[in-house]
Scaffold this active site. Structure first.
Site, PDB file in Angstrom:
ATOM      1  N   SER A 115     -10.323   0.135   7.189  1.00 20.20           N
ATOM      2  CA  SER A 115      -9.724   0.210   5.862  1.00 20.20           C
ATOM      3  C   SER A 115      -9.051  -1.067   5.362  1.00 20.20           C
ATOM      4  CB  SER A 115      -8.715   1.356   5.806  1.00 20.20           C
ATOM      5  OG  SER A 115      -9.387   2.577   5.665  1.00 20.20           O
ATOM      6  N   SER A 175      -9.936   2.254   2.840  1.00 22.13           N
ATOM      7  CA  SER A 175      -9.011   2.925   1.948  1.00 22.13           C
ATOM      8  C   SER A 175      -8.024   1.995   1.235  1.00 22.13           C
ATOM      9  CB  SER A 175      -8.196   3.933   2.757  1.00 22.13           C
ATOM     10  OG  SER A 175      -7.357   3.253   3.699  1.00 22.13           O
ATOM     11  N   LYS A 199       0.857  -1.198   0.000  1.00 25.41           N
ATOM     12  CA  LYS A 199       0.000   0.000   0.000  1.00 25.41           C
ATOM     13  C   LYS A 199       0.885   1.238   0.000  1.00 25.41           C
ATOM     14  CE  LYS A 199      -3.951   2.043   2.543  1.00 25.41           C
ATOM     15  NZ  LYS A 199      -4.904   1.863   3.663  1.00 25.41           N
TER      16      LYS A 199
END
Ligand SMILES: [Mg+2]
Ligand SMILES: [Zn+2]
Lengths: 95, 494, 487
Positions: free
Chosen positions: B184, B160, B79
């Site tokens: 998330s 997210s 990420k």
């Protein structure tokens, strides 16, 4: 809680985010809605309740007083939009 | 023979170890899959060389007869909230465009130390603020899933960690890192039919991970199944002296102690998670989950978490407040974007840079956070929210007197279409209604796929555990996984 | 309030005004590394070379507190008898400025490490207790340089993150002299404790000066805060000027604006800062990167046990040893002098005589040489030996001076100098009598006058005898023998 555009401007000023008149007008009801919604927290009886300080039982660890870092000016300045003579630079500040 | 990209982390690790294939073959296969999946917009940066180098190291170690490291030969997606040395890191924000860290985050370094390689940096909601991956400066991530109605509406991969969920579901990465502040990891995992665990706050170091809300942020793995999550979490977690909130505890052997038998375990069902307007399919899946856990030997008990409904508003005070301060450092002086028109002074430069660099949702949260901390409002909002947070944590503590884990749905709906909720911030925030309470209490929690809805989209079940009891969470999730037999996967359209 | 015999008053057109002063002192904690990072704190390094990625607020960087900085603040609190809070925490003070990379300063607002304490000061013959409200620990900011480029300011983060103690007094001071005495005393305590080097010219100690004026007996007036004044003299000047300015404003019918001001050392005046006051909404909240700071008894015990004897206690002890109050005050004002003097006593010197010698002979010599006591060429052991030679009659006062000069020059021990240069005082009556006989023979006129009743000439004969003996004769013996010889 209704939020007026003057409040939006003041908050945006504190947060150092430039906003246009249009944005302030758009943000005022939007932030007002969100604040209205979070205000339901006021219903909760929190008398005698301590605010959370640590989610998991744990205490602050302290570091020994030894120099383990620094001397990396190139790394510190590597991403600077503008650096000169080993300094970061900003528009001239008059104090 | 199955394609190498169909393999998960355990299968790749074992295959490389046993010589069924080389790590280089695996890395090449995934590198190719990543390169071919541009329409998903899951990757912001591709780093095939990094993946190949780690693979070659694994192959050489094996050739030399060495014991392979725990994730040797496994390429993963990172990420883009984790700072990676020499590889651009942006948090999907314009304000960090062009930023190349001179340092490696502890979590990513731990993974490289475990032998993993990096396929690239994954897209996300800007500064991890969002639940649909629609707030990235670099465009939406598209879920590999489509509804079975033939409409082909592009769906949200959740957020997210939307790049992570999309990549793992699309089989272009066997696993990916996520971060979870209010859901998330779990919500996007549920949206795309994969597993993801947020460990206890403090298990994974936050050092080198771009901060959203410090008291809530936790890294965790997102992968095909429970075992893969256990393997990857073991590699990511661990004490770090550079993070003052890091837990100074050994990392358990979670994979080695996986056990789907829940005999003697009590599973709590919190009645407050039965919210208005929740689709019947979600309620049905929840009931199914209860049946599966019973079947695994668990005793089911009803519990009450009375302050559940206040978790979301408390979260939307605490997280933006912390974020408003954490994001003050993006000011155009030391890195990233600088907008300095001729004649502008320092404060104007800050305001212009931040106006240009931050996306709408980030600005919205910074403004909310600034407002709730501002003079005259601090106690009514922030202090009250932290008190409510204490009450929420107490609710969980009471529940642990009668049960070992909690079972809930992960999200109140299946994946929605891109654009469907982006106009209404409040509707978007409600997505995290089931994941936020455990975040506020710092508890380990995991989403595991349970089934699909009528339009063929995955639905997830959430297991919440006691502090430090990731094992209990993984085991209950494993019991569900074994019984759910979730095999659905998105048809390749990209 | 102490009953100041002559209270400080500003004479205005409308009568007398009283000035009310509170000081916030920022004292740099003596430590190797910064408060939350491992970068060094040495003064005067090349720009941005003592900066870690944490100090530069790179994305994802986190603070970890330095134990020594906490320890020094606790010891400082103990030294002023303050309440030590076993549970404290760090808060963020949010504002945007180029010397503040994080966009916030990690400080302590709600739960400071140290609570109420007090410092005793003396002005003239009066003693007065000044309340200390709190001491909290916080980060220093970086430094901006404005004169290197026509349109840019340069940012050096070497100081960014260095540990400071903010020592906040009560508004208990009523004159520039009291403020000066408070700062002098505080600086002395910090240096005794070793928690701050007190180097004001290097910025290790700076004061924010809060000043208001009122008619005696009335409510507090509105105050202004003059920032970062970096010498005790400047603080006194700033108060002087600011109080007079406020009186002028008030007497002209104006009102005082609560504001931040800057002191100009060249003109001795203060002026309003250009900053916008509406920006002062710091949005303090607990730093979520840090947990509460909890101190255990063992830590506090160590802090307490490691405290040295402090100036007030030491001074009282010296007075108890028969040292004059004046000397005791002079000897204890600076920690180095006190340490040196303690070493002198440890080496066996007699307190009263030693105190006289140190405050006159040693301080005089050091002053002449431009040296601090730490640089004294004479060690306490050597000085004790010198004083012993005087006490046992081996050296006369004037011989002792000669020996001391030689010690300053050579660094040698007094015994060696006396031996080598033959400076030993003699009490040999035969030798002295011979010299006296010579002196009397050489000065028949004076002898006649003396015998004729001009007894004041006795001193002349003593001087002549001493001179003839190169100063080495024991004056008491010379006196005795002269009296005999003169009849
Ligand atoms: Mg101040
Ligand atoms: Zn301060």
């Amino acid at each position: 809680m209704s939020v007026d555009t003057a409040t939006v401007r003041r908050i945006a000023g504190l947060a150092r985010i430039a906003i246009t008149d249009d944005e302030a007008a758009r943000l005022a009801p939007e932030l007002g809605n969100i604040l209205d919604w979070i205000e339901q927290l006021g219903e909760v009886d929190t008398a005698g309740v301590e605010p959370m300080t640590a989610v998991i039982p744990n205490h602050l660890r302290l570091r020994d007083d030894v120099v383990t870092d620094g001397g990396v000016r190139d790394k510190v300045l590597a991403n600077a939009p503008q650096a000169e003579h080993g300094f970061f630079t900003v528009p001239k500040v008059i104090e | 023979m199955t394609a190498l990209t169909d393999l998960g982390i355990a299968a790749i690790r074992n295959g490389v170890r046993d010589g069924d294939f080389s790590a280089r073959e695996v890395a090449e296969a995934f590198n190719a899959a990543v390169a071919a999946a541009k329409p998903l917009n899951a990757f912001l940066v591709e780093t095939p060389d990094h993946a190949l180098a780690a693979a070659d190291a694994a192959d050489q170690a094996r050739a030399a007869g060495e014991t392979l490291r725990p994730m040797a030969g496994v390429p993963i997606g990172m990420k883009d909230l984790f700072c990676t040395k020499g590889v651009p890191t942006t948090a999907a924000s314009h304000i960090l465009e062009g930023f190349t860290p001179e340092y490696e985050s502890t979590v990513s370094q731990n993974l490289w130390n475990a032998g993993a390689g990096m396929l690239g940096k994954l897209n996300l909601d800007q500064f991890a603020m969002g639940s649909s991956n629609e707030t990235s400066y670099f465009g939406n991530v598209i879920s590999p899933w489509r509804r079975n109605d033939g409409g082909n509406a592009p769906l949200a991969p959740g957020g997210s960690s939307g790049g992570s969920s999309s990549a793992v579901a699309a089989r272009i990465a066997p696993g990916a890192t996520g971060t979870d502040t209010g859901g998330s990891i779990r919500q996007p995992a549920a949206f795309v039919g994969i597993s993801g665990i947020k460990p206890t706050y403090g298990r994974c170091s936050r050092w080198g991970t771009i901060a959203f809300a410090s008291s809530l942020d936790q890294a965790g793995p997102m992968a095909r199944d429970v075992r893969d999550c256990a393997i990857m979490l073991e590699a990511m977690a661990g004490f770090d002296a550079k993070d003052a909130t890091s837990l100074d505890l050994p990392v358990p052997n979670w994979e080695g102690q996986l056990n789907a038998s829940l005999a003697g375990k009590r599973v709590g069902i919190p009645k407050e998670y039965r919210v208005d307007g929740m689709p019947a399919e979600i309620e049905a899946l929840w009931q199914q989950g209860i049946a599966w856990l019973k079947d695994a030997g668990a005793e089911i008990v009803d519990v009450s978490l009375p302050h559940t409904r206040y978790a979301l508003p408390a979260y939307y005070i605490i997280a933006p407040a912390e974020a408003s301060s954490n994001l003050a450092r993006y000011d155009g002086v030391r890195y990233g974007l600088r907008d300095l028109p001729d004649g502008a002074n320092l404060q104007e430069m800050y305001a212009r840079t931040r106006a240009k660099g931050f996306g709408d949702e980030v600005k919205r949260r910074i403004l909310i956070g600034t407002y709730v901390l501002s003079a005259g409002f601090y106690d009514a909002y922030y202090t009250q929210a932290q008190k409510v947070r204490t009450l929420i944590a107490r609710d969980f503590e009471r529940a642990w007197e009668v049960c070992d884990v909690l079972l809930t749905p992960t999200a109140p709906s299946a994946a929605f279409a891109l654009g469907e909720k982006s106009a209404d911030p409040l509707a978007m925030y409600l997505n995290d209604v089931f994941t936020v309470p455990s975040s506020l209490a710092g508890l380990p929690a995991m989403s595991v796929p349970g089934g699909v809805d009528a339009s063929g989209l995955p639905l997830g079940l959430q297991v919440i555990g006691k502090p430090l009891d990731e094992q209990g969470v993984l085991n209950a999730a494993l019991a569900i996984e074994e019984r759910a037999g979730f095999t659905a996967r998105p048809a390749k359209w990209w | 309030m102490a009953d100041a015999s002559t209270p400080f008053r500003i004479k205005g057109a409308t009568g007398d005004w009283e000035v009310v002063i509170g000081l916030e002192v920022h004292a740099q904690v003596t430590s190797n590394a910064k408060l939350f990072s491992g970068a060094a704190t040495t003064f005067g390094a090349e720009p941005n070379t003592q900066v870690s990625l944490v100090d530069a607020a790179m994305p994802g960087m986190l603070p970890v507190p330095n134990r020594e900085c906490i320890r020094q603040a606790v010891r400082t609190g103990m030294a002023i008898d303050a309440q030590i809070n076993k549970w404290s925490r760090f808060d963020r003070k949010n504002y945007f400025y180029a010397d503040l990379p994080q966009g916030y300063q990690i400080s302590q607002l709600y739960h400071p490490l140290v609570g109420e304490g007090a410092i005793e000061i003396e002005v003239g013959d009066d003693t007065k207790t000044i309340g200390v409200e709190r001491i909290h620990v916080e980060q220093d900011a970086g430094k901006l340089m404005h004169d290197q480029h026509p349109t840019r300011s340069y940012v050096d983060l070497n100081r960014s993150g260095v540990a400071l103690m903010e020592i906040v007094s009560r508004p208990d001071m009523r004159s520039p002299a009291e403020a000066g005495a408070y700062l002098t005393k505080l600086r002395s305590i910090l240096r005794y404790v070793g928690s701050c080097d007190g180097n004001m010219d290097q910025g290790s100690m700076r004061a924010d000066v809060n000043v208001s004026v009122r008619k005696p007996g009335e409510e507090f007036g509105t105050r202004t805060e003059t920032k970062n004044v970096n010498s005790i003299r400047f603080v006194m000047q700033a108060i002087e000027h600011e109080a007079a300015r406020q009186v002028d404003v008030l007497e002209a019918g104006g009102t005082i604006v609560q504001e931040t001001r800057l002191f100009n050392p060249d003109s001795g005046t203060t002026r309003s800062m250009r900053s916008k006051e509406d920006a002062h909404d710091y949005r303090y909240f607990p730093d979520p990167d840090l947990l509460p700071l909890e101190l255990d008894e063992a830590f506090l015990d160590e802090c307490r046990a490691s405290l040295p004897e402090l100036p007030d206690v030491k001074r009282a002890r010296y007075e108890g040893l028969g040292i004059t109050p004046y000397n005791a005050q002079v000897l204890t004002a600076e920690v180095e002098s006190a340490r040196w003097f303690d070493a002198l006593l440890d080496a066996g010197a007699k307190p009263a005589a030693a105190a006289n010698w140190v405050t006159s002979e040693l301080f005089g010599a050091l002053n002449r040489l431009g040296k601090s006591i730490g640089e004294s060429p004479v060690t306490p052991g050597q000085a004790a030996e010198l004083l012993a030679l005087v006490a046992d009659g081996t050296l006369s006062g004037s011989l002792a001076k000669q020996v001391f000069e030689a010690m300053l020059e050579t660094g040698d021990a007094p015994g060696k100098i006396v031996e080598e240069r033959g400076l030993k005082q003699t009490s040999d009556t035969g030798a002295i009598e011979a010299v006296i006989a010579e002196v009397l023979a050489k000065n028949p006129g004076q002898l006649e006058q003396y015998r004729g009743g001009k007894v004041a000439l006795f001193g002349f004969f003593v001087g002549q005898t001493m001179k003839a003996m190169g100063g080495k004769a024991n004056p008491a013996v010379v006196n005795d023998l002269l009296k005999k010889a003169l009849g």
